[in-house]
Motif scaffolding. Structure first.
Motif, PDB file in Angstrom:
ATOM      1  N   LEU A 148       0.827  -1.212   0.000  1.00 31.09           N
ATOM      2  CA  LEU A 148       0.000   0.000   0.000  1.00 31.09           C
ATOM      3  C   LEU A 148       0.862   1.264   0.000  1.00 31.09           C
ATOM      4  O   LEU A 148       0.402   2.330  -0.405  1.00 31.09           O
ATOM      5  N   VAL A 149       2.112   1.129   0.448  1.00 38.22           N
ATOM      6  CA  VAL A 149       3.003   2.295   0.486  1.00 38.22           C
ATOM      7  C   VAL A 149       3.623   2.540  -0.896  1.00 38.22           C
ATOM      8  O   VAL A 149       4.150   3.613  -1.173  1.00 38.22           O
ATOM      9  N   LEU A 150       3.524   1.508  -1.760  1.00 41.17           N
ATOM     10  CA  LEU A 150       4.183   1.583  -3.072  1.00 41.17           C
ATOM     11  C   LEU A 150       3.852   2.882  -3.830  1.00 41.17           C
ATOM     12  O   LEU A 150       4.773   3.532  -4.357  1.00 41.17           O
ATOM     13  N   PRO A 151       2.584   3.302  -3.891  1.00 38.67           N
ATOM     14  CA  PRO A 151       2.283   4.551  -4.615  1.00 38.67           C
ATOM     15  C   PRO A 151       3.079   5.745  -4.096  1.00 38.67           C
ATOM     16  O   PRO A 151       3.464   6.621  -4.889  1.00 38.67           O
ATOM     17  N   VAL A 152       3.345   5.790  -2.797  1.00 41.82           N
ATOM     18  CA  VAL A 152       4.121   6.911  -2.250  1.00 41.82           C
ATOM     19  C   VAL A 152       5.542   6.882  -2.815  1.00 41.82           C
ATOM     20  O   VAL A 152       6.084   7.911  -3.236  1.00 41.82           O
ATOM     21  N   VAL A 153       6.130   5.685  -2.841  1.00 38.29           N
ATOM     22  CA  VAL A 153       7.501   5.571  -3.357  1.00 38.29           C
ATOM     23  C   VAL A 153       7.527   5.931  -4.846  1.00 38.29           C
ATOM     24  O   VAL A 153       8.397   6.671  -5.301  1.00 38.29           O
ATOM     25  N   PHE A 154       6.532   5.397  -5.576  1.00 38.71           N
ATOM     26  CA  PHE A 154       6.426   5.765  -7.000  1.00 38.71           C
ATOM     27  C   PHE A 154       6.364   7.286  -7.156  1.00 38.71           C
ATOM     28  O   PHE A 154       7.063   7.869  -7.985  1.00 38.71           O
ATOM     29  N   ALA A 155       5.516   7.905  -6.356  1.00 38.42           N
ATOM     30  CA  ALA A 155       5.312   9.351  -6.475  1.00 38.42           C
ATOM     31  C   ALA A 155       6.612  10.113  -6.235  1.00 38.42           C
ATOM     32  O   ALA A 155       6.947  11.048  -6.968  1.00 38.42           O
TER      33      ALA A 155
END
Lengths: 417, 263
Positions: free
Chosen positions: B145-152
């Motif tokens: 669920l944290v992946l989008p933050v890292v992508f961003a």
């Protein structure tokens, strides 16, 4: 407070020219230091241009090459930044400039329509809604799913134009559109532009074609070396412009006292019946009837071939050849000219002939002149123009009034019909 | 000069979305049209790198990192996204001359298009990464669920660099060559095939000035260790790259009027 669609105030645009190339790589920059920068000089493409255009008005921009017409159009379109002045625009801008931007040969016509449509300012939904209409306008129904690389240049231009005219702009910018497609398609484009005009679209149109400008525009801006030389009613400004261009031709006409005589014995006198810079000269003009015999007299309705022999001592960028049929009182009966892009070569040098085939000449009996001219490729001035030098007599069985004598017959029907 | 465009256009956001979509799709279609393997090429490239590097650092010079294939693939995907975005993005203005000259075309979308279309390649390779995870018996955890933050954060960082590079390349066309060298160095200064803990403690602070270090550590936390990345460094880097983007974007915007004249 202002209700203008376009407001331009004190607009100036400066470009720099560099002596030699400016450095494009780090290596060049290190080797040459700042010397390139000091050696630049500036020139003003536009100087203190101010005008306003009310909504729904169509303004033409005319002027010689390099007068700043396209620069003005681009700045109004928000491309580039002016150095002084301000521009105010009210409404969505549509542009018939750089058509086909983003077209890719490997994508199909359909894919290209969607990409180019969105690039031109439509949303995806708007492109989808107008898709059929775009394809129909371009007359490319059969090819729309083929890759663009199999399209001819004309087909690509048609597609690009079709997309561009489906934008519903409040302001339309047009730069020399008449290079698009064949004659029939050009007329279609002009009709579409007239439609935009009727819908209340504000149009700014750049063109060399003064006929088109005076036909389409309410007002005309005349640019000369980056300055606004005149702005007013179309007819009036175009008239002034043409008068000045004519004066320029006379000014360029060399002061040659020697009088030449045509093979038919008419004396050619500069600034009387001959105008131009003589960079290209008309050597002879001959008429032939349908049997190929030289002639000076025709039956009404007969065909004629007009042959213009020219000589260009220096190479000349493809000029325009024009033929006008006039009456002795000066009335123009017919007028035609070549398009420079139709010439087989881009430059002319030496001797050659240009031949005009007229399948029928349906004029009433009388005395006519065939006026022949060779013009600089954007109509700036004439190289050589022979006025009322080559007479042509037309005979007819009937004596008629008017100008035209088309083949005709009368038919009577019974009144009980 | 002031250019005022007064319009009642609440469709602007929809339009920008459509424009981005059209340009990204164009990019993707063009890359794979007329090629036999099509989209598989996106996967073959990192897989080939994976085989070579695996050979070197598993068999010849063993680094003794557990789950090395997964470890390496995570680093490669993140690095390849970064590298390809920068390389293509730097030329995104110069290569799209005709778009820049169109009235009303928002030049600033071009770098976004590059980062986005390379991001899609990352996403397309994600199933393979998950396959490696399953092979290594690692569960997909809630850390995903944290992946989008890292992508961003990586997205913003790449974009910030590209705005600067693209504007610079308009003036100096050999920026791309220089960039090639810098990216080559960057590959070794980023923990793609080794672990960031291998850097001596006294140099860690300097080393971590490279945001890619924190980013790749974060990906590995999620994909290999099935736990959330360390929040403090990630958020700190996130904050820095946002400020950085703001800065380079304004450089780009003030230079963008010049593009028309220089291209």
């Amino acid at each position: 407070m202002t209700e203008d669609a376009i407001l331009v105030e004190g607009l100036s645009k400066r470009f720099y020219r560099y002596h030699g190339a400016r450095p494009w790589t780090f290596q060049e920059l290190f080797l040459r230091g700042a010397s390139w920068y000091r050696k630049r000089y500036e020139f003003w493409a536009l100087r203190d241009i101010s005008f306003r255009l009310a909504p729904g008005r169509t303004a033409g921009v005319i002027g010689r090459n390099g007068a700043g017409k396209s620069t003005l159009l681009r700045l109004v379109g928000g491309v580039g930044k002016a150095d002084r002045g301000r521009i105010e625009i009210r409404g969505r801008i549509g542009a018939l400039i750089d058509l086909g931007a983003g077209f890719h040969p490997d994508l199909s016509g359909r894919e290209n329509v969607f990409i180019n449509g969105v690039i031109s300012g439509l949303t995806h939904k708007e492109v989808a809604k107008n898709f059929d209409s775009i394809v129909a306008f371009a007359e490319l129904e059969e090819f729309i799913d083929s890759p663009l690389r199999i399209y001819s240049t004309g087909m690509q231009m048609r597609l690009a134009f079709a997309i561009a005219v489906h934008i519903q702009p409040a302001i339309l910018l047009i730069d020399e559109i008449l290079a698009v497609g064949d004659y029939a398609f050009q007329n279609k484009c002009l009709e579409r532009i007239a439609q935009f005009k009727a819908q209340g679209c504000t149009i700014l149109l750049v063109s060399h074609n003064t006929n088109l400008v005076s036909r389409f525009c309410d007002e005309v801006l005349w640019l000369e070396a980056g300055e606004l030389k005149a702005h007013g009613e179309a007819e009036q400004v175009v008239g002034q412009y043409l008068a000045e261009m004519g004066a320029r031709t006379r000014a360029r006409t060399p002061d040659v006292s020697g009088v030449q005589t045509t093979p038919t014995g008419v004396e050619l006198r500069l600034n009387e019946n001959r105008f131009g810079s003589l960079e290209v000269e008309i050597e002879a003009v001959n008429f032939y009837n349908t049997r190929g015999e030289p002639t000076r007299e025709l039956e009404s309705g007969e065909g004629v071939v007009i042959e213009i022999a020219y000589i260009a001592p220096q190479p000349i960028a493809a000029p325009i050849f024009g033929v006008t049929i006039t009456r002795p009182d000066g009335l123009v009966c017919w007028d035609s000219s070549t398009q420079p892009d139709l010439l087989p070569t881009s430059r002319l040098q030496g001797k050659g002939k240009v031949i005009l085939h007229l399948e029928r000449l349906d004029l009433v009996e009388g005395q006519y002149y065939i006026d022949v001219g060779i013009y600089q490729h954007d109509w700036e001035y004439s190289y050589d123009y022979h006025w009322h030098v080559y007479p042509l007599k037309i005979h007819s069985h009937e004596s008629q009034k008017g100008i035209l004598s088309p083949p005709h017959r009368w038919e009577f029907k019974d009144k009980d019909y | 000069m002031r250019l005022t465009i007064i319009k009642k256009d609440n469709n602007r956001l929809i339009y920008l979305y459509d424009l981005l979509r059209a340009l990204v799709l164009r990019d993707l279609k063009l890359r794979y049209r007329r090629s036999i393997l099509g989209v598989l090429w996106t996967l073959l490239n990192p897989l080939a790198q994976l085989v070579v590097l695996n050979l070197v650092f598993h068999l010849i010079l063993p680094l003794n990192i557990p789950n090395y294939t997964l470890f390496l693939f995570t680093g490669l995907l993140a690095w390849n996204w970064f590298q390809a975005s920068l390389y293509v993005g730097a030329g995104s203005i110069v290569d799209n001359r005709e778009l820049i000259h169109r009235p009303g075309f928002p030049t600033a979308v071009l770098p976004i298009v590059t980062v986005l279309s390379n991001f899609i390649h990352f996403l397309l390779a994600l199933p393979i990464l998950i396959l490696f995870m399953l092979l290594a018996k690692i569960q997909i955890s809630s850390a995903f669920l944290v992946l989008p933050v890292v992508f961003a954060v990586q997205f913003i960082f790449s974009l910030g660099l590209i705005y600067f590079l693209a504007a610079f390349q308009v003036t100096f066309r050999d920026t791309q060559y220089l960039l090639g060298i810098l990216l080559f160095l960057g590959f070794y200064l980023t923990p793609v095939f080794y672990d960031s803990s291998a850097i001596p403690a006294r140099m860690q602070l300097l080393y971590r000035l490279n945001p890619m270090v924190t980013l790749i550590d974060s990906y590995r936390a999620i994909f290999i260790h099935a736990r959330s990345p360390e929040w403090l460094p990630l958020l700190l880097i996130g904050l820095i790259v946002i400020v950085f983007l703001r800065f380079t974007f304004s450089i780009f915007q003030s230079a963008s009027y010049r593009f028309v004249e220089e291209l």
